[in-house]
Design a protein around this motif. Structure first.
Motif, PDB file in Angstrom:
ATOM      1  N   TYR A 190      46.643  33.321  51.256  1.00 44.89           N
ATOM      2  CA  TYR A 190      46.768  31.869  51.151  1.00 44.89           C
ATOM      3  C   TYR A 190      47.218  31.479  49.752  1.00 44.89           C
ATOM      4  N   ARG A 191      46.654  32.129  48.747  1.00 40.36           N
ATOM      5  CA  ARG A 191      47.083  31.864  47.370  1.00 40.36           C
ATOM      6  C   ARG A 191      48.532  32.310  47.169  1.00 40.36           C
ATOM      7  N   TRP A 192      48.904  33.418  47.777  1.00 41.37           N
ATOM      8  CA  TRP A 192      50.282  33.918  47.685  1.00 41.37           C
ATOM      9  C   TRP A 192      51.272  32.882  48.242  1.00 41.37           C
ATOM     10  N   LEU A 193      50.942  32.322  49.395  1.00 48.05           N
ATOM     11  CA  LEU A 193      51.840  31.341  50.023  1.00 48.05           C
ATOM     12  C   LEU A 193      51.962  30.072  49.188  1.00 48.05           C
ATOM     13  N   ARG A 194      50.947  29.796  48.364  1.00 49.52           N
ATOM     14  CA  ARG A 194      50.985  28.609  47.513  1.00 49.52           C
ATOM     15  C   ARG A 194      51.607  28.901  46.143  1.00 49.52           C
ATOM     16  N   GLY A 195      52.180  30.095  46.015  1.00 47.01           N
ATOM     17  CA  GLY A 195      52.950  30.403  44.820  1.00 47.01           C
ATOM     18  C   GLY A 195      52.267  31.285  43.797  1.00 47.01           C
ATOM     19  N   ASP A 196      51.031  31.737  44.083  1.00 43.45           N
ATOM     20  CA  ASP A 196      50.308  32.578  43.140  1.00 43.45           C
ATOM     21  C   ASP A 196      50.659  34.043  43.398  1.00 43.45           C
ATOM     22  N   ARG A 197      51.588  34.577  42.614  1.00 43.41           N
ATOM     23  CA  ARG A 197      51.990  35.986  42.757  1.00 43.41           C
ATOM     24  C   ARG A 197      51.477  36.799  41.570  1.00 43.41           C
ATOM     25  N   SER A 198      50.309  36.449  41.073  1.00 47.35           N
ATOM     26  CA  SER A 198      49.750  37.102  39.900  1.00 47.35           C
ATOM     27  C   SER A 198      49.369  38.549  40.212  1.00 47.35           C
ATOM     28  N   ASP A 199      49.140  39.307  39.130  1.00 46.01           N
ATOM     29  CA  ASP A 199      48.722  40.703  39.295  1.00 46.01           C
ATOM     30  C   ASP A 199      47.403  40.810  40.049  1.00 46.01           C
ATOM     31  N   ALA A 200      46.509  39.841  39.822  1.00 43.39           N
ATOM     32  CA  ALA A 200      45.213  39.872  40.503  1.00 43.39           C
ATOM     33  C   ALA A 200      45.394  39.732  42.014  1.00 43.39           C
ATOM     34  N   VAL A 201      46.225  38.805  42.432  1.00 45.79           N
ATOM     35  CA  VAL A 201      46.460  38.600  43.860  1.00 45.79           C
ATOM     36  C   VAL A 201      47.093  39.835  44.486  1.00 45.79           C
ATOM     37  N   LYS A 221      45.881  26.925  41.213  1.00 49.18           N
ATOM     38  CA  LYS A 221      46.285  25.956  40.194  1.00 49.18           C
ATOM     39  C   LYS A 221      45.991  26.490  38.797  1.00 49.18           C
ATOM     40  N   LYS A 222      44.850  27.162  38.639  1.00 46.97           N
ATOM     41  CA  LYS A 222      44.532  27.751  37.329  1.00 46.97           C
ATOM     42  C   LYS A 222      45.578  28.782  36.936  1.00 46.97           C
TER      43      LYS A 222
END
Length: 437
Positions: A202-213, A431-432
């Motif tokens: 869900y975070r990925w789909l909202r644009g969060d492609r961080s290393d943690a995700v 968002k963070k």
């Protein structure tokens, strides 16, 4: 509906809601411990990002599990006094062991795990995380000991209609306990893995492609790819154990009415309880005997051998197939995710959407499996010892109906709030990461 049926529905509603939360926390605790170890080994902040995020998920889930567990235990006294009157000498100590060895440990170290990351030495914080995870597993162990004993009672003697412990080793390690414990733990692993993958998706789909995700999704999918096939093996062994100790349940799972050799594996059936047969059935010849007895011409007992002491067939039959279907879907999705990692292919958007849809797929499989287990034991509350109808309290049906309505309304509100909060926390973390807050 009389007080017996209403009390059964009430307890079923309570256990259905309660089991959702321990089945997450049992394995999520160990995932948190893994994230903490990886941080200490590598010093990479992505592991602590995952740790802090899923600690919040753990805390929320744990709190609901505790609350629903307490209300469930009340019903032993209010709705099912015959249970403790008959087997309380065994059930009481087992429940006490769960509190002494598990709940106290979780309650003691949970505060350190949640609030003391910067207030205690890191080794102590890591130890606290380990002990909380261990406590959830101990809790599952003792609860499943009692539940398994109710299915395959051993190590007891009946004196004046009351069960007394004769051999605690046989009580704890009763014939179905190792299979049920393994099957439940693997189900918890899959539930937690897909919860992690779904929330991070869900975070990925909202644009969060961080290393943690990325790291969290990889860990969850690899874990699911390992656990799902093992769950199939454990389930098969559990089924063989059920054939030996609870043949009526196994017959209901497969909707087999007549005993015989070389029985088919039914893929689809419409059981008719009154006629004692299936109106329609589609099966694979002899495969049922092969799976159950390891012999294509093996003998399997049918439901009509048990007269009235048999469970209702349709709910058990279809719940079993829902559980199997969810498990096969999990295997396919997990293996596809591992394939993407192996080929170093970025997740297709449609695949991540599937992960989001499967966030709570473990719940579906867990509930279906639990229904197979518990409805398949009926009409017994304790197999061969105590019938369910002999344990129910003599209560006005209207009183049970009112409390049942209150439970269901409360649970519906809590469920909506819980799911909404999980996805709200996911949006906040996104968002963070993107610097929007």
């Amino acid at each position: 509906m009389d007080e017996f049926l209403l009390s059964r529905i009430q307890f079923a509603a309570n256990i259905t809601f309660h089991i959702l939360f321990p089945t997450i926390t049992i394995s999520l605790g160990w995932m948190l411990f893994f994230f903490k170890l990886r941080f200490r080994q590598t010093g990479d902040d992505k592991w602590m990002d995952l740790y802090f995020y899923f600690t919040k998920v753990f805390a929320l889930t744990f709190s609901l599990g505790v609350v629903t567990g307490v209300t469930m235990s009340f019903q032993f006294g209010t709705n099912w006094p015959g249970f403790m009157n008959t087997v309380g000498n065994i059930a009481g100590p087992l429940l006490a062991y769960e509190i002494l060895t598990a709940f106290f440990m979780e309650a003691t170290f949970l505060g350190i795990m949640l609030y003391a990351f910067r207030r205690v030495p890191q080794w102590l914080h890591t130890l606290a995380t380990f002990l909380v995870a261990l406590g959830t597993t101990f809790s599952a162990f003792w609860i499943l000991v009692l539940n398994s004993w109710m299915h395959t009672p051993d190590g007891y003697v009946m004196i004046d209609g009351v069960a007394h412990a004769e051999d605690w080793w046989k009580i704890i390690f009763n014939p179905s306990m190792p299979y049920r414990f393994t099957h439940t733990l693997l189900g918890s692993v899959l539930t937690a893995a897909f919860l992690i993958a779904g929330l991070l998706g869900y975070r990925w789909l909202r644009g969060d492609r961080s290393d943690a995700v990325r790291a969290g999704m990889k860990c969850a999918l690899v874990l699911a790819a390992i656990a799902a096939p093992l769950q199939g093996i454990a389930g098969d062994l559990h089924g063989v154990n059920t054939r030996e100790y609870q043949p009526a349940k196994l017959a209901a799972m497969e909707a087999h009415w007549e005993s015989g050799k070389g029985i088919p594996l039914l893929l689809f059936a419409i059981p008719d309880e009154e006629k004692g047969e299936n109106e329609v059935e589609v099966g694979i010849p002899k495969l049922g005997s092969l799976i159950i007895t390891r012999d294509p011409d093996g003998y399997v007992q049918g439901l009509n051998d048990f007269g009235e002491l048999r469970p209702r067939v349709a709910p058990v039959f279809w719940s079993f197939r829902v559980m199997i279907g969810v498990g096969m879907l999990m295997i396919g999705v997990a293996f596809l995710g591992v394939f993407f990692h192996w080929k170093k292919i970025d997740y297709p958007r449609v695949y991540v959407r599937v992960l989001c849809l499967m966030t709570f797929s473990g719940w579906v499989g867990t509930i279906a499996g639990w229904y197979v287990t518990e409805m398949g034991r009926q009409p017994w509350l304790v197999q061969g010892v105590l019938l369910s109808k002999d344990a129910v309290a003599d209560l006005p049906p209207a009183h049970v109906a009112w409390t049942l309505t209150g439970y269901i309304l409360t649970y519906c509100i809590l469920m909506v709030a819980y799911v909404a909060t999980l996805f709200y926390m996911a949006r906040v973390e996104t968002k963070k990461t993107l610097g929007e807050v």
